[in-house]
Design an enzyme around this catalytic site. Structure first.
Site, PDB file in Angstrom:
ATOM      1  N   HIS A 164       1.450   0.585 -13.019  1.00 30.38           N
ATOM      2  CA  HIS A 164       1.823   0.019 -13.252  1.00 30.38           C
ATOM      3  C   HIS A 164       3.644   0.106 -13.354  1.00 30.38           C
ATOM      4  O   HIS A 164       4.653   0.816 -13.434  1.00 30.38           O
ATOM      5  CB  HIS A 164       1.957  -0.774 -15.073  1.00 30.38           C
ATOM      6  CG  HIS A 164       2.846  -2.465 -14.768  1.00 30.38           C
ATOM      7  ND1 HIS A 164       2.299  -3.496 -14.441  1.00 30.38           N
ATOM      8  CD2 HIS A 164       3.854  -2.209 -15.726  1.00 30.38           C
ATOM      9  CE1 HIS A 164       3.681  -4.506 -15.131  1.00 30.38           C
ATOM     10  NE2 HIS A 164       4.096  -3.917 -15.787  1.00 30.38           N
ATOM     11  N   MET A 224      -3.791  -7.153  -7.231  1.00 29.53           N
ATOM     12  CA  MET A 224      -3.250  -8.362  -8.463  1.00 29.53           C
ATOM     13  C   MET A 224      -3.937  -9.327  -8.524  1.00 29.53           C
ATOM     14  O   MET A 224      -3.581 -10.789  -8.781  1.00 29.53           O
ATOM     15  CB  MET A 224      -2.159  -9.258  -7.160  1.00 29.53           C
ATOM     16  CG  MET A 224      -0.860  -8.222  -6.758  1.00 29.53           C
ATOM     17  SD  MET A 224      -0.583  -6.970  -7.974  1.00 29.53           S
ATOM     18  CE  MET A 224       0.856  -6.844  -8.423  1.00 29.53           C
ATOM     19  N   ARG A 225      -5.483  -8.676  -8.703  1.00 27.15           N
ATOM     20  CA  ARG A 225      -6.404  -9.904  -8.634  1.00 27.15           C
ATOM     21  C   ARG A 225      -6.790  -9.181 -10.608  1.00 27.15           C
ATOM     22  O   ARG A 225      -7.548  -8.277 -10.559  1.00 27.15           O
ATOM     23  CB  ARG A 225      -7.462  -9.773  -7.887  1.00 27.15           C
ATOM     24  CG  ARG A 225      -7.893  -9.752  -6.320  1.00 27.15           C
ATOM     25  CD  ARG A 225      -6.945 -11.651  -6.484  1.00 27.15           C
ATOM     26  NE  ARG A 225      -8.152 -12.757  -6.797  1.00 27.15           N
ATOM     27  CZ  ARG A 225      -7.370 -14.249  -7.459  1.00 27.15           C
ATOM     28  NH1 ARG A 225      -5.929 -14.141  -7.021  1.00 27.15           N
ATOM     29  NH2 ARG A 225      -8.724 -14.556  -7.709  1.00 27.15           N
ATOM     30  N   ASP A 272      -2.899  -4.811 -17.842  1.00 28.98           N
ATOM     31  CA  ASP A 272      -1.849  -3.716 -17.757  1.00 28.98           C
ATOM     32  C   ASP A 272      -1.947  -3.119 -19.349  1.00 28.98           C
ATOM     33  O   ASP A 272      -0.366  -2.804 -19.928  1.00 28.98           O
ATOM     34  CB  ASP A 272      -0.192  -4.439 -17.233  1.00 28.98           C
ATOM     35  CG  ASP A 272       0.195  -5.026 -15.894  1.00 28.98           C
ATOM     36  OD1 ASP A 272      -0.622  -4.323 -14.987  1.00 28.98           O
ATOM     37  OD2 ASP A 272       0.812  -5.926 -15.905  1.00 28.98           O
ATOM     38  N   GLY A 310       0.708  -0.787  -0.008  1.00 27.35           N
ATOM     39  CA  GLY A 310       0.234  -0.194  -0.415  1.00 27.35           C
ATOM     40  C   GLY A 310       0.847   1.336   0.037  1.00 27.35           C
ATOM     41  O   GLY A 310      -0.196   2.208   0.466  1.00 27.35           O
ATOM     42  N   GLU A 344       9.680   5.029  -6.763  1.00 30.24           N
ATOM     43  CA  GLU A 344      10.110   6.891  -6.166  1.00 30.24           C
ATOM     44  C   GLU A 344       9.037   7.465  -6.728  1.00 30.24           C
ATOM     45  O   GLU A 344       8.316   8.667  -6.455  1.00 30.24           O
ATOM     46  CB  GLU A 344      11.288   7.216  -5.781  1.00 30.24           C
ATOM     47  CG  GLU A 344      11.572   6.604  -4.485  1.00 30.24           C
ATOM     48  CD  GLU A 344      13.645   8.121  -4.241  1.00 30.24           C
ATOM     49  OE1 GLU A 344      13.324   9.447  -4.180  1.00 30.24           O
ATOM     50  OE2 GLU A 344      14.772   6.950  -3.933  1.00 30.24           O
TER      51      GLU A 344
HETATM   52  C1  GAR Z   1       3.700  -1.031  -7.076  1.00 29.76           C
HETATM   53  O1  GAR Z   1       4.763  -1.405  -7.514  1.00 29.76           O
HETATM   54  C2  GAR Z   1       2.764  -1.512  -8.500  1.00 29.76           C
HETATM   55  O2  GAR Z   1       3.242  -0.834  -9.280  1.00 29.76           O
HETATM   56  C3  GAR Z   1       2.685  -2.715  -9.058  1.00 29.76           C
HETATM   57  O3  GAR Z   1       3.027  -3.168  -7.457  1.00 29.76           O
HETATM   58  C4  GAR Z   1       3.566  -3.046  -6.760  1.00 29.76           C
HETATM   59  C5  GAR Z   1       2.926  -2.568  -5.944  1.00 29.76           C
HETATM   60  O4  GAR Z   1       3.379  -1.919  -4.531  1.00 29.76           O
HETATM   61  N1  GAR Z   1       1.504  -2.740  -9.363  1.00 29.76           N
HETATM   62  C6  GAR Z   1       1.914  -4.078 -10.845  1.00 29.76           C
HETATM   63  O5  GAR Z   1       2.685  -4.652 -10.833  1.00 29.76           O
HETATM   64  C7  GAR Z   1      -0.269  -4.373 -11.683  1.00 29.76           C
HETATM   65  N2  GAR Z   1       0.572  -5.077 -12.660  1.00 29.76           N
HETATM   66  P1  GAR Z   1       2.131  -0.871  -3.008  1.00 29.76           P
HETATM   67  O6  GAR Z   1       1.331  -1.838  -2.261  1.00 29.76           O
HETATM   68  O7  GAR Z   1       3.750  -0.195  -2.078  1.00 29.76           O
HETATM   69  O8  GAR Z   1       1.237   0.095  -3.981  1.00 29.76           O
END
Ligand code: GAR
Length: 217
Positions: free
Chosen positions: A108, A89-90, A144, A11, A171
């Site tokens: 992404h 992630m679903r 994506d 998150g 970042e």
């Molecule tokens: C992030 O890097 C986001 O871009 C990626 O998961 C991570 C979640 O981090 N999302 C994907 O890969 C979607 N295809 P977070 O829970 O710390 O925000």
């Protein structure tokens, strides 16, 4: 603009949106945070900020449609206008995606359309590219994929591991996601023929093209 944020884990992108929304001039507020994972650490960020959370554990549902119907109901009940996937992630069915067409965005950690899917940083390093980055895009049924709203470029350094690259891209994500939400909430984003048209004038025109500086300003 009322935001509903979908999470599955850490998150940190949710946290960046919470922090952005706390700024008095930010044109959006988070009205609910939904997680498919009861152990998602990100739920604590929402709780600390006083944002209502709900967990719908996908493992409790035999059918994906039932799980999604509850997500949809919760988003509508909260009056959500824009759904922000933040490490959610679903995979969502075509039906759910259609219901939120052009009202659901995702972040992404690559320069799409390169490196969709999982293990992005590992694959980025294996491919030997010199520039990686992140993308905010509207959600479409294919994972994506969808009209690109904003991207940030991030250098790949010679000694990078998936962990160091991921941290540097993250970042940039934390700057890019609030920026993209701001553009949408200010009505500056339109989808025309499956491409994003940004309404800018004068010196603003190049705004979203800048690489977000990595150091804080
Ligand atoms: C992030 O890097 C986001 O871009 C990626 O998961 C991570 C979640 O981090 N999302 C994907 O890969 C979607 N295809 P977070 O829970 O710390 O925000």
């Amino acid at each position: 603009m009322k935001l509903g944020v979908l999470i599955s884990g850490r998150g940190s992108n949710l946290k960046s949106l919470i922090d952005a929304c706390a700024q008095p001039d930010f044109p959006a507020e988070i009205v609910c945070v939904l997680s498919n994972n009861p152990d998602a650490a990100g739920l604590a960020h929402a709780a600390r900020a006083g944002i209502p959370t709900q967990v719908f554990n996908h493992k409790d549902f035999a059918r994906r449609e039932t799980f999604e119907a509850l997500l949809d109901e919760a988003l509508r009940a909260a009056g959500v206008e824009l759904v922000c996937n933040a490490g959610f992630m679903r995979i969502l069915t075509d039906g759910f995606v259609a219901k939120w067409h052009n009202r659901q965005i995702n972040i992404h950690p690559s320069l799409l359309p390169s490196f969709k899917g999982l293990h992005v940083h590992q694959r980025t390093l294996e491919a030997g590219v010199r520039i990686s980055g992140c993308t905010v895009h509207y959600v479409r049924p294919e994972m994506d994929e969808g009209p690109i709203i904003a991207q940030a470029a991030v250098p790949v350094l010679p000694d990078d591991t998936p962990e160091t690259l991921s941290a540097r891209v993250l970042e940039a994500e934390h700057k890019l996601y609030p920026m993209a939400v701001r553009l949408i909430a200010e009505g500056k984003v339109r989808v025309v023929n499956e491409r994003v048209a940004l309404n800018f004038n004068g010196s603003d025109a190049a705004g979203p093209l800048f690489v977000p500086p990595l150091a804080s300003e």
